[in-house]
Motif scaffolding. Structure first.
Motif, PDB file in Angstrom:
ATOM      1  N   LEU A  91       0.851  -1.190   0.000  1.00 46.74           N
ATOM      2  CA  LEU A  91       0.000   0.000   0.000  1.00 46.74           C
ATOM      3  C   LEU A  91       0.882   1.233   0.000  1.00 46.74           C
ATOM      4  N   GLY A  92       0.355   2.315  -0.531  1.00 48.85           N
ATOM      5  CA  GLY A  92       1.139   3.549  -0.486  1.00 48.85           C
ATOM      6  C   GLY A  92       0.441   4.682  -1.191  1.00 48.85           C
ATOM      7  N   SER A  93       1.035   5.861  -1.088  1.00 52.17           N
ATOM      8  CA  SER A  93       0.531   7.050  -1.766  1.00 52.17           C
ATOM      9  C   SER A  93       1.687   7.824  -2.386  1.00 52.17           C
ATOM     10  N   SER A  94       2.717   7.071  -2.794  1.00 57.18           N
ATOM     11  CA  SER A  94       3.900   7.713  -3.362  1.00 57.18           C
ATOM     12  C   SER A  94       4.489   6.839  -4.468  1.00 57.18           C
ATOM     13  N   ASP A  95       5.442   7.426  -5.206  1.00 55.45           N
ATOM     14  CA  ASP A  95       6.135   6.670  -6.242  1.00 55.45           C
ATOM     15  C   ASP A  95       6.903   5.491  -5.651  1.00 55.45           C
ATOM     16  N   TYR A  96       7.427   5.669  -4.438  1.00 54.06           N
ATOM     17  CA  TYR A  96       8.275   4.643  -3.830  1.00 54.06           C
ATOM     18  C   TYR A  96       7.558   3.306  -3.731  1.00 54.06           C
ATOM     19  N   SER A  97       6.359   3.328  -3.153  1.00 52.19           N
ATOM     20  CA  SER A  97       5.639   2.075  -2.943  1.00 52.19           C
ATOM     21  C   SER A  97       5.230   1.439  -4.265  1.00 52.19           C
ATOM     22  N   ALA A  98       4.884   2.261  -5.254  1.00 52.85           N
ATOM     23  CA  ALA A  98       4.509   1.734  -6.560  1.00 52.85           C
ATOM     24  C   ALA A  98       5.686   1.022  -7.211  1.00 52.85           C
TER      25      ALA A  98
ATOM     26  N   LEU B 166       3.899   4.071 -13.076  1.00 53.27           N
ATOM     27  CA  LEU B 166       5.159   3.485 -12.637  1.00 53.27           C
ATOM     28  C   LEU B 166       4.985   2.016 -12.297  1.00 53.27           C
ATOM     29  N   TYR B 167       3.878   1.703 -11.635  1.00 53.84           N
ATOM     30  CA  TYR B 167       3.633   0.314 -11.244  1.00 53.84           C
ATOM     31  C   TYR B 167       3.429  -0.581 -12.466  1.00 53.84           C
ATOM     32  N   ARG B 168       2.598  -0.149 -13.387  1.00 47.09           N
ATOM     33  CA  ARG B 168       2.251  -0.995 -14.529  1.00 47.09           C
ATOM     34  C   ARG B 168       3.405  -1.137 -15.519  1.00 47.09           C
ATOM     35  N   THR B 169       4.099  -0.045 -15.795  1.00 46.14           N
ATOM     36  CA  THR B 169       5.178  -0.118 -16.778  1.00 46.14           C
ATOM     37  C   THR B 169       6.426  -0.791 -16.213  1.00 46.14           C
ATOM     38  N   GLY B 170       6.632  -0.685 -14.905  1.00 51.59           N
ATOM     39  CA  GLY B 170       7.823  -1.278 -14.307  1.00 51.59           C
ATOM     40  C   GLY B 170       7.597  -2.659 -13.720  1.00 51.59           C
TER      41      GLY B 170
ATOM     42  N   LEU C   4       8.365  -0.223  -5.668  1.00 51.10           N
ATOM     43  CA  LEU C   4       8.739  -1.401  -4.882  1.00 51.10           C
ATOM     44  C   LEU C   4       7.808  -2.567  -5.184  1.00 51.10           C
ATOM     45  N   ALA C   5       6.511  -2.302  -5.256  1.00 47.90           N
ATOM     46  CA  ALA C   5       5.556  -3.361  -5.593  1.00 47.90           C
ATOM     47  C   ALA C   5       5.849  -3.923  -6.983  1.00 47.90           C
ATOM     48  N   ALA C   6       6.146  -3.042  -7.935  1.00 48.43           N
ATOM     49  CA  ALA C   6       6.440  -3.491  -9.300  1.00 48.43           C
ATOM     50  C   ALA C   6       7.687  -4.362  -9.347  1.00 48.43           C
ATOM     51  N   SER C   7       8.735  -3.943  -8.655  1.00 50.22           N
ATOM     52  CA  SER C   7       9.995  -4.689  -8.703  1.00 50.22           C
ATOM     53  C   SER C   7       9.909  -6.030  -8.006  1.00 50.22           C
ATOM     54  N   ASN C   8       8.973  -6.163  -7.052  1.00 52.40           N
ATOM     55  CA  ASN C   8       8.801  -7.418  -6.325  1.00 52.40           C
ATOM     56  C   ASN C   8       7.673  -8.282  -6.875  1.00 52.40           C
ATOM     57  N   GLY C   9       7.007  -7.830  -7.923  1.00 54.46           N
ATOM     58  CA  GLY C   9       5.929  -8.609  -8.507  1.00 54.46           C
ATOM     59  C   GLY C   9       4.764  -8.802  -7.564  1.00 54.46           C
ATOM     60  N   LEU C  10       4.396  -7.723  -6.830  1.00 54.10           N
ATOM     61  CA  LEU C  10       3.334  -7.797  -5.834  1.00 54.10           C
ATOM     62  C   LEU C  10       2.140  -6.937  -6.236  1.00 54.10           C
TER      63      LEU C  10
ATOM     64  N   SER D 196      -4.855  10.492  -0.044  1.00 51.65           N
ATOM     65  CA  SER D 196      -4.181  11.507  -0.855  1.00 51.65           C
ATOM     66  C   SER D 196      -4.357  11.160  -2.321  1.00 51.65           C
ATOM     67  N   GLY D 197      -5.132  11.969  -3.020  1.00 51.51           N
ATOM     68  CA  GLY D 197      -5.356  11.709  -4.428  1.00 51.51           C
ATOM     69  C   GLY D 197      -4.255  12.234  -5.327  1.00 51.51           C
ATOM     70  N   HIS D 198      -3.266  12.900  -4.750  1.00 49.43           N
ATOM     71  CA  HIS D 198      -2.201  13.495  -5.541  1.00 49.43           C
ATOM     72  C   HIS D 198      -1.203  12.420  -5.992  1.00 49.43           C
ATOM     73  N   GLY D 199      -0.846  12.454  -7.267  1.00 49.09           N
ATOM     74  CA  GLY D 199       0.150  11.525  -7.788  1.00 49.09           C
ATOM     75  C   GLY D 199      -0.402  10.177  -8.200  1.00 49.09           C
ATOM     76  N   LEU D 200      -1.735  10.044  -8.255  1.00 50.29           N
ATOM     77  CA  LEU D 200      -2.341   8.747  -8.566  1.00 50.29           C
ATOM     78  C   LEU D 200      -1.933   8.240  -9.948  1.00 50.29           C
ATOM     79  N   GLU D 201      -2.080   9.070 -10.962  1.00 54.51           N
ATOM     80  CA  GLU D 201      -1.798   8.612 -12.326  1.00 54.51           C
ATOM     81  C   GLU D 201      -0.329   8.209 -12.483  1.00 54.51           C
ATOM     82  N   ARG D 202       0.562   8.992 -11.910  1.00 56.81           N
ATOM     83  CA  ARG D 202       1.991   8.666 -12.027  1.00 56.81           C
ATOM     84  C   ARG D 202       2.309   7.356 -11.307  1.00 56.81           C
ATOM     85  N   ALA D 203       1.742   7.159 -10.119  1.00 57.89           N
ATOM     86  CA  ALA D 203       2.013   5.944  -9.361  1.00 57.89           C
ATOM     87  C   ALA D 203       1.527   4.706 -10.123  1.00 57.89           C
ATOM     88  N   LEU D 204       0.334   4.777 -10.692  1.00 61.47           N
ATOM     89  CA  LEU D 204      -0.183   3.638 -11.455  1.00 61.47           C
ATOM     90  C   LEU D 204       0.670   3.369 -12.689  1.00 61.47           C
TER      91      LEU D 204
END
Length: 346
Positions: free
Chosen positions: A177-184, A211-215, A186-192, A201-209
């Motif tokens: 879980l998270g509301s920042s680029d970091y957690s997105a 980062l998660y999907r592309t990485g 980390l989840a992507a790199s660990n396949g979680l 916090s609705g700020h940064g939602l599109e960027r976080a998603l």
């Protein structure tokens, strides 16, 4: 998106005149309602030393909800990992998985969920090092929950195996879980699986998603990226009632954002009669613009549009409806109404 699965995030709110026992009773009743209505999952948050929040121990609340439900996936939204030893978290959720096999989610967060004093009381070893070790602790928990367990290697060359439970038949799903680029990332790199805390916090939602999907790096358990989003929601028979029920939580959010003293949650009547000021009004209006509040049909339409916009098939509702003074203290009247009206419309 024709079919949008619904889930629930519960902070176990405590309102004026309500005891912790009544607040928890109301939340367990709400879990039963969600189970009956066909909601997919029900998660409890972890917050500490807040007068208006009784969700201090997600594992205890999950265990209680497991005895009252049959279909819901139950989980943490989330366990704030810097507050706890990884082995304790793994043991607790392995036991929960044994109590309700196939129904347990372990959502992990990196924030402390409270102020530095409380965090220090929770972890005598301090907080900074634990936050820095978050990625390793996530991996440790996954290993401890597995049937094989985790292997410790001594400098002498020997090995020592540790398991969260003696004979695991199944394991909880682990989410980050998270509301920042970091957690997105980390989840992507660990396949979680990953959840963005949009309700907070609705700020940064599109960027976080993105980062998660592309990485995303596929894992054996999760070959594809998997995510859903959280929203604050209030549904009522009329728009006017929905706005009235939203105000107590909106005012609580304003006090939190403005670093003002926190209190138990106001009733609808107290919130309506309370004096206001420009700073509070500004925070309330900004938060309200991101909340879904209205009739069941209008909120359902917002949920569908939100799911379509961000490409998710599940939305987790945080039912933030306040209570009128006349409503029973051990019954989740406005929150249950929210779940019922949105489910009926969807």
């Amino acid at each position: 998106m024709s079919d949008t699965a619904l889930s629930v995030l519960d902070l176990v709110p405590v309102r004026t005149g309500q005891t912790s026992a009544e607040a928890i009773a109301a939340s367990l009743a709400l879990a039963e309602t969600a189970d009956r209505l066909g909601y997919r999952r029900y998660w409890f948050a972890e917050h500490h030393n807040m007068p208006s929040v009784a969700s201090t121990t997600p594992p205890v609340l999950i265990a209680a909800a497991a005895t009252r439900t049959t279909r819901l996936r139950l989980g943490s939204g989330g366990v704030m990992l810097p507050n706890h030893a990884p082995l304790i978290v793994a043991e607790q959720f392995a036991a929960l998985e044994a109590i309700a096999p196939g129904r347990i989610d372990l959502g992990l967060g990196r924030a402390p969920g409270s102020d530095p004093v409380i965090t220090q009381l929770l972890r005598g070893s301090g907080t900074t090092s634990d936050v820095e070790q978050f990625p390793r602790h996530v991996q440790d928990i996954a290993a401890l929950l597995s049937g094989e367990g985790a292997n410790l290697r001594f400098t002498s060359g020997g090995e020592y195996t540790v398991r969260a439970t003696p004979a695991a038949h199944s394991t909880p799903d682990v989410w980050l879980l998270g509301s920042s680029d970091y957690s997105a990332q980390l989840a992507a790199s660990n396949g979680l699986p990953y959840v963005f805390a949009n309700h907070f916090s609705g700020h940064g939602l599109e960027r976080a998603l993105d980062l998660y999907r592309t990485g995303y790096r596929p894992s054996e358990e999760h070959p594809e990226p998997r995510t859903f989003l959280t929203v604050n929601a209030v549904a009522a028979p009329t728009q006017e009632e929905a706005e009235a029920r939203a105000l107590p939580q909106l005012r609580m959010m304003a006090r939190l954002r403005l670093n003002q003293p926190l209190s138990v949650l106001e009733t609808v009547e107290q919130a309506a009669a309370a004096p206001t000021d420009p700073a509070t009004d500004e925070v309330v209006q900004a938060a309200r613009s991101r909340w879904f509040a209205g009739t069941g049909e209008s909120v359902a339409a917002e949920v569908r549009a939100f799911a379509d916009r961000y490409g998710v098939e599940e939305v987790m509702l945080s039912p933030v409806a306040g209570a009128y003074e006349s409503e029973p203290k051990a019954v989740p009247s406005g929150r249950a109404q929210t779940l019922e009206l949105i489910a009926a419309a969807l």
